[in-house]
Design a protein around this motif. Structure first.
Motif, PDB file in Angstrom:
ATOM      1  N   LYS B  63       0.805  -1.223   0.000  1.00 20.90           N
ATOM      2  CA  LYS B  63       0.000   0.000   0.000  1.00 20.90           C
ATOM      3  C   LYS B  63       0.839   1.275   0.000  1.00 20.90           C
ATOM      4  O   LYS B  63       0.377   2.325  -0.445  1.00 20.90           O
ATOM      5  CB  LYS B  63      -0.917   0.009   1.222  1.00 20.90           C
ATOM      6  N   ALA B  67       0.128   5.016  -1.841  1.00 21.93           N
ATOM      7  CA  ALA B  67      -0.022   6.165  -0.944  1.00 21.93           C
ATOM      8  C   ALA B  67       1.073   7.187  -1.201  1.00 21.93           C
ATOM      9  O   ALA B  67       0.834   8.400  -1.253  1.00 21.93           O
ATOM     10  CB  ALA B  67       0.019   5.691   0.508  1.00 21.93           C
ATOM     11  N   CYS B  68       2.282   6.694  -1.398  1.00 20.47           N
ATOM     12  CA  CYS B  68       3.422   7.578  -1.635  1.00 20.47           C
ATOM     13  C   CYS B  68       3.247   8.304  -2.967  1.00 20.47           C
ATOM     14  O   CYS B  68       3.475   9.516  -3.066  1.00 20.47           O
ATOM     15  CB  CYS B  68       4.692   6.726  -1.642  1.00 20.47           C
ATOM     16  N   ILE B  71       0.479  10.995  -2.517  1.00 19.34           N
ATOM     17  CA  ILE B  71       0.877  12.153  -1.705  1.00 19.34           C
ATOM     18  C   ILE B  71       1.915  13.018  -2.418  1.00 19.34           C
ATOM     19  O   ILE B  71       1.844  14.242  -2.380  1.00 19.34           O
ATOM     20  CB  ILE B  71       1.359  11.681  -0.321  1.00 19.34           C
ATOM     21  N   VAL B  83      -3.910  14.934   4.418  1.00 23.19           N
ATOM     22  CA  VAL B  83      -4.705  13.914   3.725  1.00 23.19           C
ATOM     23  C   VAL B  83      -5.552  13.158   4.742  1.00 23.19           C
ATOM     24  O   VAL B  83      -5.245  13.119   5.930  1.00 23.19           O
ATOM     25  CB  VAL B  83      -3.800  12.912   2.968  1.00 23.19           C
ATOM     26  N   THR B  85      -8.106   9.447   5.200  1.00 23.21           N
ATOM     27  CA  THR B  85      -8.691   8.235   4.633  1.00 23.21           C
ATOM     28  C   THR B  85      -9.486   7.522   5.708  1.00 23.21           C
ATOM     29  O   THR B  85      -9.283   7.752   6.901  1.00 23.21           O
ATOM     30  CB  THR B  85      -7.637   7.291   4.025  1.00 23.21           C
ATOM     31  N   HIS B  91      -3.547   0.536   4.070  1.00 21.08           N
ATOM     32  CA  HIS B  91      -3.555   1.825   3.375  1.00 21.08           C
ATOM     33  C   HIS B  91      -3.409   2.965   4.383  1.00 21.08           C
ATOM     34  O   HIS B  91      -2.731   3.952   4.125  1.00 21.08           O
ATOM     35  CB  HIS B  91      -4.844   1.977   2.567  1.00 21.08           C
ATOM     36  N   LEU B  95      -0.456   5.580   4.259  1.00 24.78           N
ATOM     37  CA  LEU B  95      -0.742   6.998   4.040  1.00 24.78           C
ATOM     38  C   LEU B  95      -0.100   7.842   5.150  1.00 24.78           C
ATOM     39  O   LEU B  95       0.485   8.888   4.882  1.00 24.78           O
ATOM     40  CB  LEU B  95      -2.260   7.226   3.999  1.00 24.78           C
ATOM     41  N   ALA B  99       2.752  10.558   4.405  1.00 27.24           N
ATOM     42  CA  ALA B  99       2.481  11.940   4.829  1.00 27.24           C
ATOM     43  C   ALA B  99       3.598  12.437   5.751  1.00 27.24           C
ATOM     44  O   ALA B  99       4.054  13.586   5.646  1.00 27.24           O
ATOM     45  CB  ALA B  99       1.138  12.013   5.542  1.00 27.24           C
ATOM     46  N   ALA B 106      -1.718  13.521   8.435  1.00 28.10           N
ATOM     47  CA  ALA B 106      -2.583  12.447   7.908  1.00 28.10           C
ATOM     48  C   ALA B 106      -3.645  12.154   8.958  1.00 28.10           C
ATOM     49  O   ALA B 106      -3.314  11.845  10.103  1.00 28.10           O
ATOM     50  CB  ALA B 106      -1.759  11.202   7.614  1.00 28.10           C
ATOM     51  N   ILE B 155      -7.818  10.556   0.207  1.00 29.32           N
ATOM     52  CA  ILE B 155      -7.092   9.608  -0.660  1.00 29.32           C
ATOM     53  C   ILE B 155      -7.763   8.247  -0.499  1.00 29.32           C
ATOM     54  O   ILE B 155      -7.576   7.558   0.511  1.00 29.32           O
ATOM     55  CB  ILE B 155      -5.599   9.504  -0.303  1.00 29.32           C
ATOM     56  N   ILE B 163      -3.350   5.927  -6.969  1.00 31.53           N
ATOM     57  CA  ILE B 163      -3.132   4.717  -6.182  1.00 31.53           C
ATOM     58  C   ILE B 163      -2.868   3.530  -7.125  1.00 31.53           C
ATOM     59  O   ILE B 163      -1.913   2.761  -6.942  1.00 31.53           O
ATOM     60  CB  ILE B 163      -4.371   4.429  -5.292  1.00 31.53           C
TER      61      ILE B 163
END
Lengths: 333, 333
Positions: B63, B67-68, B71, B83, B85, B91, B95, B99, B106, B155, B163
């Motif tokens: 994941k 995510a990277c 972002i 961000v 989620t 994930h 994330l 972040a 995040a 995200i 993604i």
């Protein structure tokens, strides 16, 4: 036993040349194991750590390197009669596997109290298991009887130049995969692995620091280094079942001359390191395999100013043969 | 919901070009994960298997790639607000970690019943945990409130081109590391990973077979493919906590067009595969991560003549975030 004390490196049981030959010999059979890194563990340790994952080696431990080198060093005549050992652990499985690859018999004398997953590994690789009582005397007697009956060749788990050379191939790979390593931390038991690793690493980079990691309850290497001679213990007591052997006359001179220090840790620190390997690195590492990480995180290492200049540390995670239940039960719940 | 049905690949949410861009974007941050092989597992499966170990990815799962990429695709203005989620799983941790690397907040909405180790990962990476009730409604409501309060960017865990492109980088590495792969087996949940993997792999080698592995108790992708439209389930029931989502309108067209088949396995098969990963490969793989191996070993795959020509199989072991106690307790003792 008094150590054999060579004064020049020419007297050691292995050298960079025999290690490079071993690399060529085992290359078709052994895994080039990956090196993992983790920012999380770096920040816990306060250094850059590289983990050489010998738990992914064939047979689940570095032992396959030495066993494979020893078996493929035999001429056809000797090989045909097979090999024998009385190791209870990863060396036994590795020898069985290497023998299977060469198509020769492996007779493995195993004490009745050996960990289940290690016995299963021997059987999985086609080794012929011969049970003995747990005592070293019974193990040696049983092995001697097998030798007489079969004419097989005894392959000692560590006190053997072919084994030391095979284990030394770890350094050749590791220093290629992470060339900025300034310190290597290696588990120590009989000294086969650290001897090979030290010989190769110091040949490549004489400034590299070689540290042994040893359990408190089996600290014969620490005592041997302090006393300047092989020192055996009357009893050992540690969860690290792969680190209960004593230095041999071929490994001692190398450990004496090339190992810069021995970091001693207790079983609690070993268990905590296994847990970090599982939770952060996501790998199964047996107690003996996790001891290098335990050493790096120990107060004895962190608070010693001598080690303040160890910036890039290579840790050999030497094996992964641990019953899941044992792992789980060893953790504080 | 009726699917969005593009008829040409130009309508997909990602393509080989966006995936290659993602690779450049995430390269400074993501691990190039190793590929492991095992003769023992090859002989159990009767094929050559390659294991892409995304359990070693940062955050413990693939994941992080998506995510990277997401972002680092944000411009500074949008990024500054952070961000959000409402994923409960990998994930979320990914994330939070990405972040943290970019230095932005995040906000992670997590249902109260999420696995402990996944919540700990989010906290470890500095994510701000906001608890919700387990229902999807509560999760979405809570996330919406955070969006309004903070101006952060949502995200989505899979229904997002950034993604999908990030996850597709798995294929770029995997086919470089094992160029003879003729079949890829990938876990399917919301379809983000398999969409990226399929887009990249078929762009590199149009003949490659892409198979999804899905748990019996959450087989919406299997049903969607059978019905020719996104099919959601009224309830899901599987040990694979990462595979309980349904296809989205951006992933469905790619899954419909590029995924050759869905192999469905039951939880027992998943647990057995986790056990083999632990015992043979020596790695911690969560249930969702082990399902690809479960699929290869399932009767549905082995006995199907369609697959008799899958000789070299690449399996994505997608994550390793499993509590050790859960792993141990799931095994038959």
């Amino acid at each position: 036993m008094e150590p054999n004390c060579p004064t020049s490196s020419n007297d050691y049981a292995a050298d960079i040349s025999s290690i490079r030959q071993a690399q060529v010999r085992i290359e078709p059979f052994a895994h080039r194991t990956p090196v993992l890194t983790s920012k999380t563990l770096d920040s816990i340790a306060g250094r850059k750590l590289y983990f050489k994952c010998e738990c992914f080696q064939k047979g689940g431990a570095f032992k396959f390197r030495g066993a494979c080198n020893a078996i493929y060093s035999l001429d056809d005549h000797h090989a045909a009669k097979g090999v024998v050992t009385h190791s209870s652990g990863n060396h036994a499985a590795a020898l069985a596997l290497a023998a299977k690859l060469r198509g020769i018999p492996a007779y493995i004398v195993i004490p009745k109290n050996a960990p289940k997953c290690k016995v299963e590994n021997v059987k999985r690789y086609g080794g012929q298991v011969i049970w003995s009582e747990p005592s070293m005397q019974s193990r040696e007697d049983t092995a001697n009887k097998v030798l007489q009956d079969t004419g097989a060749v005894l392959i000692h788990p560590y006190n053997d130049g072919r084994i030391i050379s095979g284990q030394g191939t770890i350094s050749l790979e590791f220093l290629e995969q992470a060339s900025d390593i300034d310190t290597l931390i290696v588990p120590i038991s009989g000294g086969g692995m650290i001897s090979g690793v030290a010989l190769a690493a110091k040949a490549i980079n004489p400034a590299i620091r070689i540290l042994a990691a040893e359990p408190m309850g089996a600290n014969d290497a620490f005592q041997s280094k302090s006393n300047g001679r092989i020192t055996k213990l009357s009893e050992v007591n540690t969860i690290a079942d792969g680190l209960r052997a004593f230095l041999g006359d071929l490994t001692w001179p190398i450990v004496r001359d090339l190992v810069d220090d021995v970091i001693v840790v207790d079983d609690k620190e070993i268990i905590q390191a296994m847990k970090l390997c599982y939770e952060i690195l996501k790998i199964a590492v047996e107690p003996s395999g996790a001891i290098g990480l335990a050493a790096v995180l120990s107060d004895g290492f962190r608070k010693n100013p001598v080690y303040s200049e160890c910036y890039h540390i290579g840790i050999v995670l030497s094996g992964g043969n641990v019953d899941l239940g044992v792992l789980w039960n060893s953790f504080d719940k």
